[in-house]
Design a protein around this motif. Structure first.
Motif, PDB file in Angstrom:
ATOM      1  N   ALA A   1       9.892   4.483   0.705  1.00  0.00           N
ATOM      2  CA  ALA A   1       8.703   5.276   0.369  1.00  0.00           C
ATOM      3  C   ALA A   1       8.656   5.575  -1.125  1.00  0.00           C
ATOM      4  O   ALA A   1       7.588   5.490  -1.750  1.00  0.00           O
ATOM      5  CB  ALA A   1       8.705   6.573   1.178  1.00  0.00           C
ATOM      6  N   ILE A   2       9.792   5.887  -1.708  1.00  0.00           N
ATOM      7  CA  ILE A   2       9.841   6.154  -3.149  1.00  0.00           C
ATOM      8  C   ILE A   2       9.528   4.886  -3.935  1.00  0.00           C
ATOM      9  O   ILE A   2       8.774   4.917  -4.912  1.00  0.00           O
ATOM     10  CB  ILE A   2      11.218   6.729  -3.535  1.00  0.00           C
ATOM     11  CG1 ILE A   2      11.367   8.134  -2.949  1.00  0.00           C
ATOM     12  CG2 ILE A   2      11.403   6.754  -5.045  1.00  0.00           C
ATOM     13  CD1 ILE A   2      12.774   8.698  -3.067  1.00  0.00           C
ATOM     14  N   ALA A   3      10.083   3.765  -3.496  1.00  0.00           N
ATOM     15  CA  ALA A   3       9.827   2.503  -4.182  1.00  0.00           C
ATOM     16  C   ALA A   3       8.346   2.135  -4.132  1.00  0.00           C
ATOM     17  O   ALA A   3       7.764   1.704  -5.129  1.00  0.00           O
ATOM     18  CB  ALA A   3      10.675   1.390  -3.573  1.00  0.00           C
ATOM     19  N   VAL A   4       7.723   2.312  -2.968  1.00  0.00           N
ATOM     20  CA  VAL A   4       6.299   1.995  -2.826  1.00  0.00           C
ATOM     21  C   VAL A   4       5.464   2.910  -3.707  1.00  0.00           C
ATOM     22  O   VAL A   4       4.507   2.461  -4.351  1.00  0.00           O
ATOM     23  CB  VAL A   4       5.873   2.092  -1.344  1.00  0.00           C
ATOM     24  CG1 VAL A   4       4.359   2.075  -1.209  1.00  0.00           C
ATOM     25  CG2 VAL A   4       6.496   0.959  -0.545  1.00  0.00           C
ATOM     26  N   SER A   5       5.811   4.177  -3.786  1.00  0.00           N
ATOM     27  CA  SER A   5       5.028   5.105  -4.607  1.00  0.00           C
ATOM     28  C   SER A   5       5.178   4.778  -6.090  1.00  0.00           C
ATOM     29  O   SER A   5       4.216   4.873  -6.850  1.00  0.00           O
ATOM     30  CB  SER A   5       5.433   6.548  -4.323  1.00  0.00           C
ATOM     31  OG  SER A   5       6.754   6.780  -4.755  1.00  0.00           O
ATOM     32  N   ILE A   6       6.383   4.379  -6.513  1.00  0.00           N
ATOM     33  CA  ILE A   6       6.581   4.013  -7.915  1.00  0.00           C
ATOM     34  C   ILE A   6       5.788   2.755  -8.250  1.00  0.00           C
ATOM     35  O   ILE A   6       5.101   2.696  -9.272  1.00  0.00           O
ATOM     36  CB  ILE A   6       8.086   3.815  -8.212  1.00  0.00           C
ATOM     37  CG1 ILE A   6       8.800   5.165  -8.168  1.00  0.00           C
ATOM     38  CG2 ILE A   6       8.292   3.150  -9.571  1.00  0.00           C
ATOM     39  CD1 ILE A   6      10.303   5.062  -8.261  1.00  0.00           C
ATOM     40  N   VAL A   7       5.874   1.757  -7.399  1.00  0.00           N
ATOM     41  CA  VAL A   7       5.146   0.507  -7.638  1.00  0.00           C
ATOM     42  C   VAL A   7       3.646   0.763  -7.650  1.00  0.00           C
ATOM     43  O   VAL A   7       2.916   0.248  -8.502  1.00  0.00           O
ATOM     44  CB  VAL A   7       5.530  -0.557  -6.584  1.00  0.00           C
ATOM     45  CG1 VAL A   7       4.605  -1.749  -6.648  1.00  0.00           C
ATOM     46  CG2 VAL A   7       6.970  -0.987  -6.770  1.00  0.00           C
ATOM     47  N   GLY A   8       3.157   1.574  -6.714  1.00  0.00           N
ATOM     48  CA  GLY A   8       1.728   1.897  -6.681  1.00  0.00           C
ATOM     49  C   GLY A   8       1.293   2.681  -7.895  1.00  0.00           C
ATOM     50  O   GLY A   8       0.204   2.476  -8.434  1.00  0.00           O
ATOM     51  N   GLY A   9       2.146   3.589  -8.353  1.00  0.00           N
ATOM     52  CA  GLY A   9       1.812   4.391  -9.524  1.00  0.00           C
ATOM     53  C   GLY A   9       1.771   3.579 -10.801  1.00  0.00           C
ATOM     54  O   GLY A   9       1.039   3.902 -11.725  1.00  0.00           O
TER      55      GLY A   9
END
Length: 75
Positions: free
Chosen positions: A9-17
């Motif tokens: 979840a953290i990785a997806v949020s960083i990539v999306g951001g």
């Protein structure tokens, strides 16, 4: 199991951001360039490569050894 989910979840949020602002910049730059070209203006980002000219190719040249082999095969 929960740790793996949190890491994903953290990785997806960083990539999306990171990807959202980059996509916005790329899209706006493309839109501006397209409007400039459609109105007859010069491109801001000209091509930086030279397209090779198409030349008529000559038939392949064979080495003398290959020519000798072909002559010997015919005889």
């Amino acid at each position: 199991m929960v740790e793996i989910f949190l890491i994903c979840a953290i990785a997806v949020s960083i990539v999306g951001g990171v990807s959202a602002p980059i996509a916005k910049i790329l899209f706006s730059t493309y839109s501006e360039e397209r409007k400039r070209l459609e109105s007859g203006g010069q491109p801001r980002f000209p091509q930086t490569y030279i397209q090779p000219e198409i030349e008529e190719s000559s038939p392949p040249k064979y080495s003398q050894q290959r020519e000798i082999q072909e002559v010997n095969n015919r005889n």
